[in-house]
Design an enzyme around this catalytic site. Structure first.
Site, PDB file in Angstrom:
ATOM      1  N   GLY A  63       0.844  -1.193   0.000  1.00 19.78           N
ATOM      2  CA  GLY A  63       0.000   0.000   0.000  1.00 19.78           C
ATOM      3  C   GLY A  63       0.873   1.235   0.000  1.00 19.78           C
ATOM      4  N   TYR A 120      -6.051   8.542   0.947  1.00 17.61           N
ATOM      5  CA  TYR A 120      -5.313   7.501   1.673  1.00 17.61           C
ATOM      6  C   TYR A 120      -6.042   7.099   2.952  1.00 17.61           C
ATOM      7  CZ  TYR A 120      -1.551   5.291   4.373  1.00 17.61           C
ATOM      8  OH  TYR A 120      -0.814   4.425   5.139  1.00 17.61           O
ATOM      9  N   GLY A 133       1.236   4.235  13.316  1.00 15.04           N
ATOM     10  CA  GLY A 133       1.397   5.683  13.217  1.00 15.04           C
ATOM     11  C   GLY A 133       2.622   5.990  12.361  1.00 15.04           C
TER      12      GLY A 133
HETATM   13  N1  LIG Z   1       5.515   4.100   7.188  1.00 15.02           N
HETATM   14  C1  LIG Z   1       4.468   4.630   7.836  1.00 15.02           C
HETATM   15  O1  LIG Z   1       4.598   5.639   8.540  1.00 15.02           O
HETATM   16  C2  LIG Z   1       3.117   3.971   7.718  1.00 15.02           C
HETATM   17  C3  LIG Z   1       2.122   4.382   8.623  1.00 15.02           C
HETATM   18  C4  LIG Z   1       0.868   3.773   8.554  1.00 15.02           C
HETATM   19  C5  LIG Z   1       0.639   2.777   7.625  1.00 15.02           C
HETATM   20  N2  LIG Z   1       1.624   2.421   6.746  1.00 15.02           N
HETATM   21  C6  LIG Z   1       1.311   1.338   5.796  1.00 15.02           C
HETATM   22  O2  LIG Z   1       2.280   0.328   5.938  1.00 15.02           O
HETATM   23  C7  LIG Z   1       2.309  -0.451   4.745  1.00 15.02           C
HETATM   24  C8  LIG Z   1       3.756  -0.705   4.358  1.00 15.02           C
HETATM   25  O3  LIG Z   1       4.338   0.509   3.952  1.00 15.02           O
HETATM   26  P1  LIG Z   1       5.787   0.977   4.400  1.00 15.02           P
HETATM   27  O4  LIG Z   1       5.606   2.106   5.314  1.00 15.02           O
HETATM   28  O5  LIG Z   1       6.595  -0.171   4.842  1.00 15.02           O
HETATM   29  O6  LIG Z   1       6.330   1.598   3.014  1.00 15.02           O
HETATM   30  P2  LIG Z   1       7.054   0.885   1.800  1.00 15.02           P
HETATM   31  O7  LIG Z   1       8.460   0.566   2.204  1.00 15.02           O
HETATM   32  O8  LIG Z   1       6.858   1.780   0.643  1.00 15.02           O
HETATM   33  O9  LIG Z   1       6.286  -0.477   1.577  1.00 15.02           O
HETATM   34  C9  LIG Z   1       5.225  -0.677   0.668  1.00 15.02           C
HETATM   35  C10 LIG Z   1       5.479  -2.005  -0.038  1.00 15.02           C
HETATM   36  O10 LIG Z   1       4.333  -2.363  -0.791  1.00 15.02           O
HETATM   37  C11 LIG Z   1       4.737  -2.770  -2.088  1.00 15.02           C
HETATM   38  N3  LIG Z   1       3.661  -2.420  -3.012  1.00 15.02           N
HETATM   39  C12 LIG Z   1       3.118  -1.198  -3.190  1.00 15.02           C
HETATM   40  N4  LIG Z   1       2.172  -1.234  -4.122  1.00 15.02           N
HETATM   41  C13 LIG Z   1       2.097  -2.513  -4.540  1.00 15.02           C
HETATM   42  C14 LIG Z   1       1.312  -3.173  -5.526  1.00 15.02           C
HETATM   43  N5  LIG Z   1       0.418  -2.504  -6.259  1.00 15.02           N
HETATM   44  N6  LIG Z   1       1.480  -4.496  -5.704  1.00 15.02           N
HETATM   45  C15 LIG Z   1       2.401  -5.174  -4.966  1.00 15.02           C
HETATM   46  N7  LIG Z   1       3.177  -4.597  -4.028  1.00 15.02           N
HETATM   47  C16 LIG Z   1       3.044  -3.278  -3.835  1.00 15.02           C
HETATM   48  C17 LIG Z   1       6.016  -1.972  -2.370  1.00 15.02           C
HETATM   49  O11 LIG Z   1       6.872  -2.644  -3.278  1.00 15.02           O
HETATM   50  P3  LIG Z   1       6.879  -2.268  -4.841  1.00 15.02           P
HETATM   51  O12 LIG Z   1       6.874  -0.779  -4.929  1.00 15.02           O
HETATM   52  O13 LIG Z   1       8.134  -2.905  -5.339  1.00 15.02           O
HETATM   53  O14 LIG Z   1       5.660  -2.903  -5.401  1.00 15.02           O
HETATM   54  C18 LIG Z   1       6.653  -1.928  -0.986  1.00 15.02           C
HETATM   55  O15 LIG Z   1       7.496  -3.042  -0.772  1.00 15.02           O
HETATM   56  C19 LIG Z   1       1.495   0.311   3.708  1.00 15.02           C
HETATM   57  O16 LIG Z   1       0.224  -0.276   3.571  1.00 15.02           O
HETATM   58  C20 LIG Z   1       1.366   1.694   4.328  1.00 15.02           C
HETATM   59  O17 LIG Z   1       0.223   2.370   3.892  1.00 15.02           O
HETATM   60  C21 LIG Z   1       2.852   2.991   6.776  1.00 15.02           C
END
Ligand SMILES: NC(=O)c1ccc[n+]([C@@H]2O[C@H](COP(=O)([O-])OP(=O)(O)OC[C@H]3O[C@@H](n4cnc5c(N)ncnc54)[C@H](OP(=O)(O)O)[C@@H]3O)[C@@H](O)[C@H]2O)c1
Length: 256
Positions: free
Chosen positions: A98, A159, A190
Site C-alpha cells: 500500500g 489515503y 502511526g
Molecule cells: N511508514 C508509515 O509511517 C506507515 C504508517 C501507517 C501505515 N503504513 C502502511 O504500511 C504499509 C507498508 O508501507 P511501508 O511504510 O513499509 O512503506 P514501503 O516501504 O513503501 O512499503 C510498501 C510495499 O508495498 C509494495 N507495493 C506497493 N504497491 C504494490 C502493488 N500494487 N502491488 C504489490 N506490491 C506493492 C512496495 O513494493 P513495490 O513498490 O516494489 O511494489 C513496498 O514493498 C502500507 O500499507 C502503508 O500504507 C505505513
C-alpha cells in the site's frame, strides 16, 4: 513474471504470504515471521528489491524458505497469476502492500483520480489477494492481517479513506470466517519514517509535524509494527478477531 526459485529447499514449516514484503514494515514483518518459524512468500512489483529482501531474510534465518513473486496486486490478472504461483496452504496472509498517493489534480476530475488511486493501491491490493487466497487459508488456525493506518481515523484524503475502508471490510470478513477458526485483524501504525512510504519526505518539518501529539515523543520502527503482526499471527492470538491494533506511540488521542 514467474515465481523465483526459493532461496532454500522445501520444508514443513507453516507458510506466510506477505504483500509488499520487500521493504519497510513488510520486510520487517517477513523477517520476524521467518524467525517465528514461517516459510515465506513475499510479493511486490520490483524483482530486485524482493530478491535482496529474500537473501536478507535467509541470512538472518537460515532455516526459512523464501519465495518471491513479482506482481502488481492492484491488477486482477496479476493477482490470479500470483495466487497460482503460491504452493500449498496459506497459514498467515499479511496484506501490507500500500501507500499514500499524494497527487491531487485539478478540479473534480483530479479529486476523483486521487481517491481512485488510493483505493486501488490500498483496498484492491488487500481485498483481491485475500479473496483469491481465501479457500486456501488454513482452517482452523489461519490468520489474515492487514496493515492499515492511523490515517484511517483522521486522514482528510484518499489515503485515510482507503485505509478506513479496509477496516469495514476486515470486520465483515472476520464475522464471515470466524466459524472456520480463522482470525482477521488489522494493525494500524502511526509514523514510521524508516520505510519507502516516507522516501523523499524525511524533512525536519515533516518529522516535527508527525510527532505532534505522539505521547512517546519519537517515531516508530518497522520492527515495532512487526511485533504486533507477530502477535496476531501467533498461537496466543487465536481468540482475537475483528480488531484494530493501534501501534502509534500513543498518537491516537493527541495527534495535532
Ligand atoms: N511508514 C508509515 O509511517 C506507515 C504508517 C501507517 C501505515 N503504513 C502502511 O504500511 C504499509 C507498508 O508501507 P511501508 O511504510 O513499509 O512503506 P514501503 O516501504 O513503501 O512499503 C510498501 C510495499 O508495498 C509494495 N507495493 C506497493 N504497491 C504494490 C502493488 N500494487 N502491488 C504489490 N506490491 C506493492 C512496495 O513494493 P513495490 O513498490 O516494489 O511494489 C513496498 O514493498 C502500507 O500499507 C502503508 O500504507 C505505513
Amino acid at each position: 513474471m514467474s515465481a523465483q526459485e526459493p532461496q532454500r529447499h522445501e520444508s514443513a514449516r507453516p507458510q506466510a504470504v506477505v504483500s509488499g514484503g520487500g521493504t519497510g514494515i513488510g520486510l520487517a514483518s517477513a523477517s520476524r515471521l521467518a524467525r517465528d518459524g514461517f516459510d515465506l512468500v513475499i510479493i511486490g512489483r520490483r524483482e530486485g528489491v524482493l530478491q535482496e529482501a529474500a537473501a536478507q531474510i535467509v541470512r538472518e534465518t537460515p532455516a526459512a524458505t523464501v519465495r518471491t513473486i513479482v506482481a502488481d496486486l492492484q491488477d486482477p490478472a496479476d493477482v490470479e497469476r500470483a495466487a497460482g504461483e503460491i504452493e500449498g496452504p496459506v497459514d498467515v496472509l499479511l496484506n501490507n502492500a500500500g501507500g499514500n498517493v499524494l497527487d491531487r489534480g485539478e478540479g473534480v476530475a483530479g479529486l476523483a483520480a486521487h481517491f481512485e488511486a488510493n483505493f486501488r493501491l490500498n483496498v484492491l491490493t488487500a481485498v483481491l489477494l485475500t479473496e483469491t487466497l481465501l479457500p486456501r487459508i488454513t482452517r482452523p488456525g489461519g490468520r489474515i492481517i492487514s496493515i492499515t493506518s492511523i490515517a484511517a481515523l483522521r486522514g482528510a484524503n484518499g489515503y485515510g479513506a482507503a485505509k478506513a475502508a479496509i477496516h469495514g471490510w476486515m470486520m465483515g470478513l472476520a464475522e464471515q470466517i470466524a466459524g472456520d477458526g480463522v482470525t482477521v485483524n488489522a494493525v494500524a501504525p502511526g509514523y514510521v519514517p524508516d520505510t519507502g512510504f516516507w522516501e523523499g519526505r524525511r524533512t525536519p518539518e515533516i518529522r516535527a509535524s508527525r510527532l505532534v501529539g505522539v505521547l512517546m515523543n519519537r517515531p516508530g520502527t518497522p520492527d515495532e509494527v512487526a511485533g504486533a503482526v507477530s502477535y496476531l499471527a501467533g498461537p496466543e492470538a487465536g481468540w482475537t478477531t475483528g480488531q484494530i491494533l493501534q501501534v502509534n506511540g500513543g498518537a491516537l488521542f493527541g495527534r495535532g
